[in-house]
Every structure is written in C-alpha cells, then in structure tokens.
Design a protein around this motif. Structure first.
Motif, PDB file in Angstrom:
ATOM      1  N   GLY A  46       0.910  -1.287   0.161  1.00 62.81           N
ATOM      2  CA  GLY A  46      -0.066  -0.246  -0.095  1.00 62.81           C
ATOM      3  C   GLY A  46       0.851   1.319   0.169  1.00 62.81           C
ATOM      4  N   LEU A  47       1.965   1.231   0.885  1.00 65.08           N
ATOM      5  CA  LEU A  47       2.761   2.435   0.837  1.00 65.08           C
ATOM      6  C   LEU A  47       3.445   2.652  -0.517  1.00 65.08           C
ATOM      7  CD1 LEU A  47       4.488   4.409   2.725  1.00 65.08           C
ATOM      8  CD2 LEU A  47       6.238   2.613   2.680  1.00 65.08           C
ATOM      9  N   VAL A  48       4.006   1.614  -1.280  1.00 62.92           N
ATOM     10  CA  VAL A  48       4.543   1.708  -2.434  1.00 62.92           C
ATOM     11  C   VAL A  48       3.427   2.232  -3.592  1.00 62.92           C
ATOM     12  CG1 VAL A  48       5.548   0.400  -4.535  1.00 62.92           C
ATOM     13  CG2 VAL A  48       6.466   0.180  -2.230  1.00 62.92           C
ATOM     14  N   LYS A  49       2.361   1.640  -3.501  1.00 64.52           N
ATOM     15  CA  LYS A  49       1.321   1.863  -4.382  1.00 64.52           C
ATOM     16  C   LYS A  49       0.940   3.427  -4.290  1.00 64.52           C
ATOM     17  CE  LYS A  49      -3.624   1.232  -5.537  1.00 64.52           C
ATOM     18  NZ  LYS A  49      -4.753   0.883  -5.297  1.00 64.52           N
ATOM     19  N   ASP A  50       0.955   4.154  -2.853  1.00 61.93           N
ATOM     20  CA  ASP A  50       0.485   5.322  -2.697  1.00 61.93           C
ATOM     21  C   ASP A  50       1.683   6.476  -2.940  1.00 61.93           C
ATOM     22  OD1 ASP A  50      -1.998   4.642  -1.678  1.00 61.93           O
ATOM     23  OD2 ASP A  50      -1.305   4.778   0.268  1.00 61.93           O
ATOM     24  N   PHE A  51       2.987   5.728  -2.689  1.00 61.12           N
ATOM     25  CA  PHE A  51       4.040   6.577  -3.345  1.00 61.12           C
ATOM     26  C   PHE A  51       4.118   6.726  -5.039  1.00 61.12           C
ATOM     27  CE2 PHE A  51       8.563   6.966  -5.062  1.00 61.12           C
ATOM     28  CZ  PHE A  51       8.720   8.030  -4.210  1.00 61.12           C
ATOM     29  N   ALA A  52       3.708   5.638  -5.537  1.00 60.63           N
ATOM     30  CA  ALA A  52       3.719   5.806  -7.061  1.00 60.63           C
ATOM     31  C   ALA A  52       2.498   6.757  -7.497  1.00 60.63           C
ATOM     32  CB  ALA A  52       3.538   4.376  -7.672  1.00 60.63           C
TER      33      ALA A  52
END
Length: 137
Positions: free
Chosen positions: A28-34
């Motif tokens: 979720g963190l990586v998706k939100d960063f992207a």
C-alpha cells in the motif's frame, strides 16, 4: 486438536503471518508513493497512463485489454520503485557491513557444502579436506 494447535503456534507460521501483514502494508505504501509522485511525473511527460477504456470487440465480445495495460504499467512502476528504493540500498548496506568481516566458512571441494575454515573433514560427505590458512584477526 493438539497437532493443530502446534501447527498454529510454530515459529515459522507466525513469522509468515507477520511478513504477510507487513508486506501488504508495504504494498500500500509503494502504491500510494507511485500514485502521489511517480504517476504525476509521468503525466507531465507523456500524459496520464490510464488505458482502462481501451478495448477491442470481436464478434460482439468486448476484450478490455486496456485494463491489463494499466495494471502492467502500475506493476512496472512498483517494481522499479521497490528495486531502486529498497533492494539496491539494502544490498549496498549489507555489502558495506560485510566488507570488513573475515570468512568463517568455505566450500567443501567434494560436495560444495559450507564447512568451517579449520575443518579437516566435511560434516556432510565426510571427505577429508585440507584446512585453509587460519584467519587473521
């Protein structure tokens, strides 16, 4: 019932559950960063990468290939982020930490298992091996 209880409380099962939960949170963190930083940068250069409306119709059946393209693009962005922001720095950190450490094991020339440097016999294949020079500390 006791076997099931042992299964549930084995260390590796609990470790796997913790890793899964942390992995889901990290995803979720990586998706939100992207979505917050990478996708807008790409949109500045080449337009918004949303191809979900692309489709082709063959004999009255619609094939929405744009959904796959959007998912593939999101996967590629996520993989690049994880590699450059997590994998590469972690590998460099581990390499830096191991730089000054002396080797304590070596490969057995017969079975290629890891054995202590001072060993004269392999613990796996029981072959006689010549001990290497003693490590300097």
């Amino acid at each position: 019932m006791s076997g099931f209880k042992k299964f549930l409380f084995r260390g590796n099962l609990v470790d796997l559950a913790v890793a899964f939960v942390i992995g889901a949170a990290f995803a979720g963190l990586v998706k939100d960063f992207a979505n917050s930083f990478i996708t807008p940068l790409i949109a500045l250069i080449g337009g918004k990468p949303d191809y979900t409306r692309l489709s082709v119709t063959i004999s009255g059946t619609q094939f929405p290939y744009g959904v796959f393209l959007t998912s593939a693009f999101a996967f590629t962005i996520t993989a690049v982020i994880v590699y450059f922001l997590v994998v590469l720095p972690t590998a460099k950190l581990i390499e830096r930490m191991d730089r000054g450490r002396e080797a304590t094991e070596r490969e057995c020339p017969h079975c290629l298992s890891e054995i202590p440097i001072k060993a004269t016999r392999c613990r796996y294949c029981t072959a006689d091996v010549t001990p290497t020079a003693e490590p300097t500390y």
